[in-house]
Design a protein around this motif. Structure first.
Motif, PDB file in Angstrom:
ATOM      1  N   HIS A   1       0.844  -1.202   0.000  1.00 17.18           N
ATOM      2  CA  HIS A   1       0.000   0.000   0.000  1.00 17.18           C
ATOM      3  C   HIS A   1       0.871   1.241   0.000  1.00 17.18           C
ATOM      4  O   HIS A   1       1.928   1.276   0.626  1.00 17.18           O
ATOM      5  CB  HIS A   1      -0.956  -0.010   1.187  1.00 17.18           C
ATOM      6  N   THR A   2       0.397   2.245  -0.712  1.00 18.06           N
ATOM      7  CA  THR A   2       1.083   3.534  -0.872  1.00 18.06           C
ATOM      8  C   THR A   2       2.545   3.349  -1.219  1.00 18.06           C
ATOM      9  O   THR A   2       3.454   3.870  -0.549  1.00 18.06           O
ATOM     10  CB  THR A   2       0.935   4.427   0.374  1.00 18.06           C
ATOM     11  N   LEU A   3       2.803   2.568  -2.266  1.00 22.82           N
ATOM     12  CA  LEU A   3       4.182   2.322  -2.680  1.00 22.82           C
ATOM     13  C   LEU A   3       4.754   3.520  -3.431  1.00 22.82           C
ATOM     14  O   LEU A   3       4.026   4.417  -3.863  1.00 22.82           O
ATOM     15  CB  LEU A   3       4.245   1.077  -3.572  1.00 22.82           C
ATOM     16  N   GLN A   4       6.078   3.485  -3.585  1.00 24.45           N
ATOM     17  CA  GLN A   4       6.812   4.519  -4.291  1.00 24.45           C
ATOM     18  C   GLN A   4       7.374   3.940  -5.601  1.00 24.45           C
ATOM     19  O   GLN A   4       7.561   2.724  -5.705  1.00 24.45           O
ATOM     20  CB  GLN A   4       7.962   5.025  -3.420  1.00 24.45           C
ATOM     21  N   PRO A   5       7.674   4.783  -6.563  1.00 20.52           N
ATOM     22  CA  PRO A   5       8.235   4.262  -7.827  1.00 20.52           C
ATOM     23  C   PRO A   5       9.495   3.434  -7.624  1.00 20.52           C
ATOM     24  O   PRO A   5       9.727   2.463  -8.354  1.00 20.52           O
ATOM     25  CB  PRO A   5       8.513   5.536  -8.630  1.00 20.52           C
ATOM     26  N   GLU A   6      10.295   3.758  -6.607  1.00 20.17           N
ATOM     27  CA  GLU A   6      11.529   2.995  -6.375  1.00 20.17           C
ATOM     28  C   GLU A   6      11.255   1.586  -5.844  1.00 20.17           C
ATOM     29  O   GLU A   6      12.178   0.771  -5.719  1.00 20.17           O
ATOM     30  CB  GLU A   6      12.469   3.728  -5.409  1.00 20.17           C
ATOM     31  N   ASP A   7      10.001   1.295  -5.536  1.00 16.01           N
ATOM     32  CA  ASP A   7       9.635  -0.062  -5.118  1.00 16.01           C
ATOM     33  C   ASP A   7       9.420  -0.987  -6.313  1.00 16.01           C
ATOM     34  O   ASP A   7       9.217  -2.198  -6.133  1.00 16.01           O
ATOM     35  CB  ASP A   7       8.363  -0.030  -4.270  1.00 16.01           C
ATOM     36  N   SER A   8       9.459  -0.429  -7.506  1.00 13.58           N
ATOM     37  CA  SER A   8       9.341  -1.254  -8.713  1.00 13.58           C
ATOM     38  C   SER A   8      10.506  -2.230  -8.758  1.00 13.58           C
ATOM     39  O   SER A   8      11.667  -1.823  -8.657  1.00 13.58           O
ATOM     40  CB  SER A   8       9.348  -0.368  -9.961  1.00 13.58           C
ATOM     41  N   ALA A   9      10.195  -3.525  -8.901  1.00  6.90           N
ATOM     42  CA  ALA A   9      11.228  -4.557  -8.845  1.00  6.90           C
ATOM     43  C   ALA A   9      10.585  -5.908  -9.122  1.00  6.90           C
ATOM     44  O   ALA A   9       9.371  -6.016  -9.298  1.00  6.90           O
ATOM     45  CB  ALA A   9      11.908  -4.590  -7.471  1.00  6.90           C
ATOM     46  N   LEU A  10      11.418  -6.924  -9.133  1.00  4.79           N
ATOM     47  CA  LEU A  10      10.933  -8.309  -9.181  1.00  4.79           C
ATOM     48  C   LEU A  10      10.900  -8.828  -7.748  1.00  4.79           C
ATOM     49  O   LEU A  10      11.915  -8.789  -7.047  1.00  4.79           O
ATOM     50  CB  LEU A  10      11.854  -9.169 -10.041  1.00  4.79           C
ATOM     51  N   TYR A  11       9.737  -9.282  -7.308  1.00  6.83           N
ATOM     52  CA  TYR A  11       9.592  -9.798  -5.940  1.00  6.83           C
ATOM     53  C   TYR A  11       9.545 -11.317  -6.015  1.00  6.83           C
ATOM     54  O   TYR A  11       8.674 -11.901  -6.653  1.00  6.83           O
ATOM     55  CB  TYR A  11       8.356  -9.213  -5.271  1.00  6.83           C
ATOM     56  N   LEU A  12      10.503 -11.917  -5.350  1.00  4.48           N
ATOM     57  CA  LEU A  12      10.657 -13.369  -5.395  1.00  4.48           C
ATOM     58  C   LEU A  12      10.279 -13.992  -4.064  1.00  4.48           C
ATOM     59  O   LEU A  12      10.690 -13.518  -3.007  1.00  4.48           O
ATOM     60  CB  LEU A  12      12.110 -13.738  -5.726  1.00  4.48           C
ATOM     61  N   CYS A  13       9.515 -15.062  -4.154  1.00  5.08           N
ATOM     62  CA  CYS A  13       9.191 -15.861  -2.989  1.00  5.08           C
ATOM     63  C   CYS A  13      10.025 -17.138  -3.047  1.00  5.08           C
ATOM     64  O   CYS A  13      10.322 -17.649  -4.139  1.00  5.08           O
ATOM     65  CB  CYS A  13       7.705 -16.198  -3.001  1.00  5.08           C
ATOM     66  N   ALA A  14      10.420 -17.640  -1.908  1.00  2.52           N
ATOM     67  CA  ALA A  14      11.180 -18.889  -1.855  1.00  2.52           C
ATOM     68  C   ALA A  14      10.744 -19.680  -0.633  1.00  2.52           C
ATOM     69  O   ALA A  14      10.175 -19.134   0.318  1.00  2.52           O
ATOM     70  CB  ALA A  14      12.685 -18.611  -1.794  1.00  2.52           C
ATOM     71  N   SER A  15      11.006 -20.976  -0.682  1.00  2.00           N
ATOM     72  CA  SER A  15      10.745 -21.809   0.489  1.00  2.00           C
ATOM     73  C   SER A  15      11.914 -22.765   0.674  1.00  2.00           C
ATOM     74  O   SER A  15      12.681 -23.025  -0.261  1.00  2.00           O
ATOM     75  CB  SER A  15       9.442 -22.600   0.327  1.00  2.00           C
ATOM     76  N   SER A  16      12.050 -23.273   1.898  1.00  2.00           N
ATOM     77  CA  SER A  16      13.075 -24.274   2.175  1.00  2.00           C
ATOM     78  C   SER A  16      12.528 -25.246   3.210  1.00  2.00           C
ATOM     79  O   SER A  16      11.609 -24.924   3.968  1.00  2.00           O
ATOM     80  CB  SER A  16      14.374 -23.630   2.665  1.00  2.00           C
TER      81      SER A  16
END
Lengths: 114, 113
Positions: free
Chosen positions: A79-94
């Motif tokens: 919520h209420t993100l900024q342009p610099e938050d643009s990215a690839l968001y990766l989820c991982a598990s172990s």
């Protein structure tokens, strides 16, 4: 099929929007992670959950809010993100915390904040 | 703190050339070491791993040997293919509360026909 599924694959949102990223694994793993991958920067660990309990929060701004309702699902509420938050968001598990276990990654959500 | 350093890319090779991507690490104790690969538009995939000194990890023609004396885990392949073009990440995890995986900055490999 990597075993870790992330949705959506792509997301464009305005700075005043609220959205959520979803991650799902049915590998029987006990630990789940959110990473941020920005262009020309190392992967940044954001959150770690082990057995549905948050065990690490790496100084992530409060506009990112994780949720782990069970060991198979992990969300990242935005919520209420900024342009610099643009990215690839990766989820991982172990399988568990600790040495010797590699992570299984999802394909990521490409987020663009406009 | 723990850290991983990789050689800067991009690395550009012709098909069938020999590949080396250097990786060194700083960590207390005895970490496990990993190489991950990220193909365009995808997440990271585990390529190989080694959990103790002198172990050699191998997969798909790639190899890396855990060298404690030089704190290194260099990735090698004898003959690269165009399909090997990707970003390669070296990483470590040491025994801890969270088992946090610490990544290097990634090295882009481009293989030309």
């Amino acid at each position: 099929e990597t075993g870790v599924t992330q949705t959506p694959r792509h997301l464009v949102m305005g700075m005043t929007n609220k959205k959520s990223l979803k991650c799902e694994q049915h590998l029987g793993h006990n630990a789940m992670y959110w990473y941020k991958q920005s262009a020309k920067k190392p992967l940044e660990l954001m959150f770690v959950y082990s057995l549905e309990e948050r065990v690490e929060n790496n100084s992530v701004p409060s506009r990112f809010s994780p949720e782990c309702p069970n060991s198979s699902h992990l969300f990242l509420h935005l919520h209420t993100l900024q342009p610099e938050d643009s990215a690839l968001y990766l989820c991982a598990s172990s399988q568990d915390k600790g040495q010797g276990y590699g992570y299984t990654f999802g394909s990521g959500t490409r987020l663009t904040v406009v | 703190g723990d850290s991983v350093t990789q050689m800067e890319g991009p690395v550009t090779l012709s098909e069938e050339a020999f590949l080396t991507i250097n990786c060194t690490y700083t960590a207390t104790g005895y970490p496990s070491l990993f190489w991950y690969v990220q193909y365009p538009g995808e997440g990271l995939q585990l390529l190989l791993k080694a959990t103790k000194a002198d172990d050699k990890g191998s997969n798909k023609g790639f190899e890396a040997t855990y060298r404690k004396e030089t704190t290194s885990f260099h990735l090698e392949k004898g003959s690269v293919q165009v399909s090997d073009s990707a970003v390669y990440f070296c990483a470590l995890v040491r025994p801890s509360n969270t088992g946090k995986l610490i990544f290097g900055q990634g090295t882009t490999l481009q293989v030309k026909p």
